[in-house]
Design an enzyme around this catalytic site. Structure first.
Site, PDB file in Angstrom:
ATOM      1  N   ALA A  49      -9.971  -7.520  -1.192  1.00  9.96           N
ATOM      2  CA  ALA A  49      -9.026  -7.382  -0.081  1.00  9.96           C
ATOM      3  C   ALA A  49      -9.414  -8.191   1.149  1.00  9.96           C
ATOM      4  CB  ALA A  49      -8.854  -5.921   0.344  1.00  9.96           C
ATOM      5  N   GLY A  50      -8.421  -8.847   1.712  1.00 15.05           N
ATOM      6  CA  GLY A  50      -8.607  -9.555   2.966  1.00 15.05           C
ATOM      7  C   GLY A  50      -8.911 -11.033   2.840  1.00 15.05           C
TER       8      GLY A  50
ATOM      9  N   GLY B 139      -4.240  -7.383   2.625  1.00 15.49           N
ATOM     10  CA  GLY B 139      -3.081  -8.176   3.031  1.00 15.49           C
ATOM     11  C   GLY B 139      -3.232  -8.883   4.365  1.00 15.49           C
TER      12      GLY B 139
ATOM     13  N   ASN C 170      -5.074 -10.748  -3.971  1.00 19.18           N
ATOM     14  CA  ASN C 170      -3.655 -10.799  -4.306  1.00 19.18           C
ATOM     15  C   ASN C 170      -2.876 -11.653  -3.294  1.00 19.18           C
ATOM     16  OD1 ASN C 170      -1.184  -8.232  -5.173  1.00 19.18           O
ATOM     17  ND2 ASN C 170      -1.002 -10.417  -5.146  1.00 19.18           N
ATOM     18  N   THR C 171      -2.877 -11.174  -2.040  1.00 19.05           N
ATOM     19  CA  THR C 171      -1.974 -11.774  -1.059  1.00 19.05           C
ATOM     20  C   THR C 171      -2.266 -13.251  -0.796  1.00 19.05           C
ATOM     21  OG1 THR C 171      -1.941  -9.588  -0.030  1.00 19.05           O
ATOM     22  CG2 THR C 171      -0.943 -11.373   1.204  1.00 19.05           C
TER      23      THR C 171
ATOM     24  N   LYS D 212      -9.007   0.669 -11.334  1.00 25.58           N
ATOM     25  CA  LYS D 212      -9.422   0.432  -9.960  1.00 25.58           C
ATOM     26  C   LYS D 212      -8.958   1.614  -9.116  1.00 25.58           C
ATOM     27  CE  LYS D 212      -8.501  -1.985  -5.781  1.00 25.58           C
ATOM     28  NZ  LYS D 212      -7.850  -3.039  -5.025  1.00 25.58           N
TER      29      LYS D 212
END
Ligand code: DXP
Length: 263
Positions: A189-190, A163, A211-212, A102
Site C-alpha cells: 500500500a502507498g 491509494g 494496486n493503485t 490477505k
C-alpha cells in the site's frame, strides 16, 4: 550466482511483485496489466470483485484462471475482526478450500489505516482455522512481531495510506521490521511509482504488493512493466550490497597509479 527463492507458505514464486485487481477499466485491462507485471500472486477484494458470488455477472476467474495465478483473497472494506473472518471463510468456500489469504482490517474509511487490535484478533482466529495469513499492518515493529508470533506467514506493513501513492514514509521502521522478521516482509500500500518499489526492495523487503500505482497510471500496462523491472532492480541491488556510504567527499573513479606526467 546463488539461487534467490521467494517462498510464501511453502510455495516458491518467480515474481516478488504482488498485484491487486481493482480500479481497472475492465477485466481485460486487469489481465493485460497483470501479464505485463509478471505477477503470479493476485489479490482480490472478496467484497467488491465477483469470483462467483454474483451469478450471471462477469467473473474475474474467467480472466485470471486460478490454474495460472495464485489467488490472494483479501478483506478490503472490513472494519472488524468478525467481518474479516466471515469474508475469508466465504473466500475459502468460493475458491475450493483455498488457504492463502490477505488479512486487512481497516480503522476508518478516511485513512484506511489498519486497526491493529482487530487485525490481531482476526489473525489469531484465522491461523487457528488453518489459513495462511499474509497480514496488512502498520509499520509498528512491535505489532509486526506479535503478528508473526501468532503465526502469520507474511508481514505486510504499509508504505503509506492505501491509494495515496505517497511512497515509503518511514524506511527506518520498515528496516526494523525486516531485521527482526523470520517470515517474508512485503511492503503493501502507498506505492506511487517505480522508485518507491525499488526502495522497498533495496531496504530488504521480500516483495511488494500494489494496486493503485498500476491501475491509476495513464498507461497501466506500461506502468505494470515498469513495476516488474523496479522490483527486480531493487532486489538485485539489495543482494549485491550497496557501496559503503562515506562522508561527503570526492573519490576518483579511475586508478591513481601510473598517471601520465603533465609536460
Ligand atoms: C489491493 C490491495 O490489497 C490494497 O488494499 C493494497 O493495500 C494496495 O494499496 P495501493 O492501492 O496503495 O497499492
Amino acid at each position: 550466482m546463488t539461487q534467490d527463492l521467494f517462498q510464501i507458505a511453502g510455495k516458491t514464486y518467480g515474481s516478488r511483485l504482488l498485484v491487486g485487481t481493482g480500479k481497472y477499466k475492465d477485466f481485460a485491462e486487469t489481465r493485460a496489466a497483470i501479464d505485463a507485471s509478471g505477477a503470479e500472486i493476485v489479490t482480490v477484494a472478496i467484497r467488491r470483485v465477483n469470483i462467483g458470488q454474483t451469478a450471471g455477472e462477469p467473473s474475474l476467474l474467467d480472466y485470471l484462471p486460478p490454474s495460472e495465478f495464485t489467488y490472494l483473497p483479501n478483506t478490503a472494506g472490513c472494519y472488524s475482526a468478525d467481518d474479516a473472518i466471515r469474508t475469508l471463510r466465504l473466500a475459502r468456500e468460493l475458491l475450493d478450500d483455498h488457504k492463502l489469504v490477505k488479512l486487512e482490517v481497516l480503522g476508518d474509511p478516511q485513512t484506511l489505516y489498519p486497526n491493529v487490535r482487530e487485525t490481531l484478533k482476526a489473525a489469531e482466529v484465522l491461523v487457528k482455522e488453518g489459513f495462511d495469513v499474509m497480514v496488512y499492518t502498520s509499520d509498528d515493529p512491535i505489532v509486526a512481531r506479535e503478528l508473526e508470533q501468532i503465526g502469520c506467514c507474511a508481514i505486510m506493513p504499509l508504505a503509506s495510506l492505501i491509494g495515496s501513492g505517497m511512497g515509503i514514509l518511514n524506511p527506518w521502521n520498515l528496516r526494523l521490521i525486516i531485521e527482526q522478521s523470520k517470515v517474508p516482509v512485503l511492503v503493501d500500500a502507498g506505492v506511487g511509482t517505480a522508485s518507491d518499489a525499488t526502495i522497498g526492495m533495496e531496504l530488504g523487503c521480500d516483495g511488494v504488493l500494489m494496486n493503485t500505482a498500476i491501475a491509476g497510471a495513464r498507461d497501466p500496462i506500461r506502468m505494470a512493466h515498469a513495476m516488474k523491472l523496479a522490483v527486480e532492480a531493487g532486489r538485485e541491488a539489495f543482494l549485491a550490497g550497496r557501496m559503503p556510504k562515506k562522508l561527503y567527499s570526492g573519490d576518483p573513479s579511475s586508478p591513481l597509479a601510473g598517471l601520465i606526467a603533465a609536460k
